[in-house]
Scaffold this motif. Structure first.
Motif, mmCIF file in Angstrom:
data_model
loop_
_atom_site.group_PDB
_atom_site.id
_atom_site.type_symbol
_atom_site.label_atom_id
_atom_site.label_comp_id
_atom_site.label_asym_id
_atom_site.label_seq_id
_atom_site.Cartn_x
_atom_site.Cartn_y
_atom_site.Cartn_z
ATOM 1 N N SER A 77 0.832 -1.206 0.000
ATOM 2 C CA SER A 77 0.000 0.000 0.000
ATOM 3 C C SER A 77 0.866 1.256 0.000
ATOM 4 C CB SER A 77 -0.992 -0.006 1.159
ATOM 5 O OG SER A 77 -0.331 0.078 2.390
ATOM 6 N N ARG A 84 0.835 5.886 -7.448
ATOM 7 C CA ARG A 84 -0.283 6.756 -7.855
ATOM 8 C C ARG A 84 0.162 8.208 -7.910
ATOM 9 N NH1 ARG A 84 -4.672 3.634 -4.105
ATOM 10 N NH2 ARG A 84 -5.223 2.015 -5.612
ATOM 11 N N LEU A 136 -7.431 0.131 -13.849
ATOM 12 C CA LEU A 136 -6.355 -0.148 -12.897
ATOM 13 C C LEU A 136 -6.842 -0.866 -11.642
ATOM 14 C CD1 LEU A 136 -3.373 0.209 -12.183
ATOM 15 C CD2 LEU A 136 -3.972 2.410 -11.164
ATOM 16 N N ILE A 137 -8.002 -0.497 -11.120
ATOM 17 C CA ILE A 137 -8.452 -1.108 -9.858
ATOM 18 C C ILE A 137 -8.671 -2.606 -10.013
ATOM 19 C CG2 ILE A 137 -9.422 1.016 -8.918
ATOM 20 C CD1 ILE A 137 -12.221 -0.078 -9.639
ATOM 21 N N TYR A 138 -9.142 -3.039 -11.162
ATOM 22 C CA TYR A 138 -9.360 -4.469 -11.390
ATOM 23 C C TYR A 138 -8.054 -5.163 -11.758
ATOM 24 C CZ TYR A 138 -14.211 -3.052 -11.348
ATOM 25 O OH TYR A 138 -15.413 -2.528 -10.962
ATOM 26 N N GLU A 140 -4.994 -4.391 -10.838
ATOM 27 C CA GLU A 140 -4.176 -4.578 -9.633
ATOM 28 C C GLU A 140 -4.687 -5.734 -8.782
ATOM 29 O OE1 GLU A 140 -1.244 -3.480 -8.611
ATOM 30 O OE2 GLU A 140 -1.180 -2.477 -10.533
ATOM 31 N N ALA A 141 -6.001 -5.830 -8.620
ATOM 32 C CA ALA A 141 -6.572 -6.915 -7.816
ATOM 33 C C ALA A 141 -6.252 -8.275 -8.429
ATOM 34 C CB ALA A 141 -8.081 -6.729 -7.676
ATOM 35 N N LEU A 159 -5.124 -2.965 -0.741
ATOM 36 C CA LEU A 159 -5.923 -2.011 -1.509
ATOM 37 C C LEU A 159 -6.879 -1.207 -0.636
ATOM 38 C CD1 LEU A 159 -6.711 -4.226 -4.643
ATOM 39 C CD2 LEU A 159 -4.855 -2.579 -4.329
ATOM 40 N N LEU A 161 -9.441 -2.164 1.263
ATOM 41 C CA LEU A 161 -10.820 -2.570 1.016
ATOM 42 C C LEU A 161 -11.276 -3.524 2.107
ATOM 43 C CD1 LEU A 161 -10.455 -3.561 -2.757
ATOM 44 C CD2 LEU A 161 -11.499 -1.472 -1.892
ATOM 45 N N ARG A 169 -13.982 -7.297 -6.235
ATOM 46 C CA ARG A 169 -13.099 -6.678 -7.230
ATOM 47 C C ARG A 169 -12.376 -7.737 -8.060
ATOM 48 N NH1 ARG A 169 -9.885 -1.396 -5.679
ATOM 49 N NH2 ARG A 169 -12.035 -0.751 -5.381
#
Length: 193
Positions: A77, A84, A136-138, A140-141, A159, A161, A169
């Motif tokens: 993280s 980012r 990107l969010i998917y 990375e997961a 992440l 979450l 995700r």
């Protein structure tokens, strides 16, 4: 790479002043952090700099690490936040950089028919291209789950979450990957997100 007890032992030793005890943690998690940075920065030089910055920041903030937690999601993280920030400052396309090994996915790690190996490599390239087209969010997961082999709990922590959101995700990312990959074979298909 390391279990939670080994990680905590290294961290405790570093906090007691044994600076060299941080080395095993770096050796264990440097590669996945570098892979993250390659995906985000697109350049090996920038990725190396960002990896080094992540390790420095983690060592400086080590006293903030919560005992009993896994180290990888915590350092990941930190790296993700640095990546980012880098992406915002450099406003470049984030869909660059190869992170996967064609041999590990395509089965090309054995001697065999050259034609079969070439076909498998082409499939890998298509799969990676499809993966890089995901938001990107998917992406990375999915990479955390299937490339870095993280548990859902570790993905959730890395992440920021909830566990159920991390599972969702990964599930949605897989659905999008399958749909887009299949769409590349049969032409464009309707997509719902």
């Amino acid at each position: 790479c390391m279990d939670g007890n080994d990680e905590q032992s290294c961290i405790d030793r570093v906090l007691r002043g044994e600076v060299n005890a941080f080395g095993p943690l770096v050796e264990c998690y440097q590669k996945p952090i570098f892979n993250l940075m390659c995906r985000m920065a697109g350049s090996p030089d920038s990725a190396a700099d960002l990896t080094q910055e992540t390790i420095i920041r983690a060592s400086q903030k080590l006293e903030r690490f919560h005992p009993g937690k896994r180290f990888f999601p915590w350092i990941y993280s930190i790296g993700l936040n640095l990546a980012r920030d880098f992406a915002r400052k450099n406003t470049r396309d984030l869909k660059t950089g190869s992170t996967l090994n064609p041999e590990s996915i395509s089965g090309c790690n054995y001697p065999g028919d050259q034609h079969d190996n070439m076909c498998a490599s082409l499939e890998f390239v298509r799969l990676e291209k499809t993966l890089n087209e995901l938001p990107l969010i998917y992406r990375e997961a999915l990479i955390l789950r299937y490339h870095d082999e993280c548990s859902m709990r570790d993905i959730a922590e890395a992440l920021s979450l909830s566990l159920s959101a991390a599972k969702m995700r990964v599930h949605r990312g897989l659905e999008m990957l399958r749909e887009n990959y299949k769409g590349g074979i049969h032409g464009p298909q309707k997509r719902s997100i």
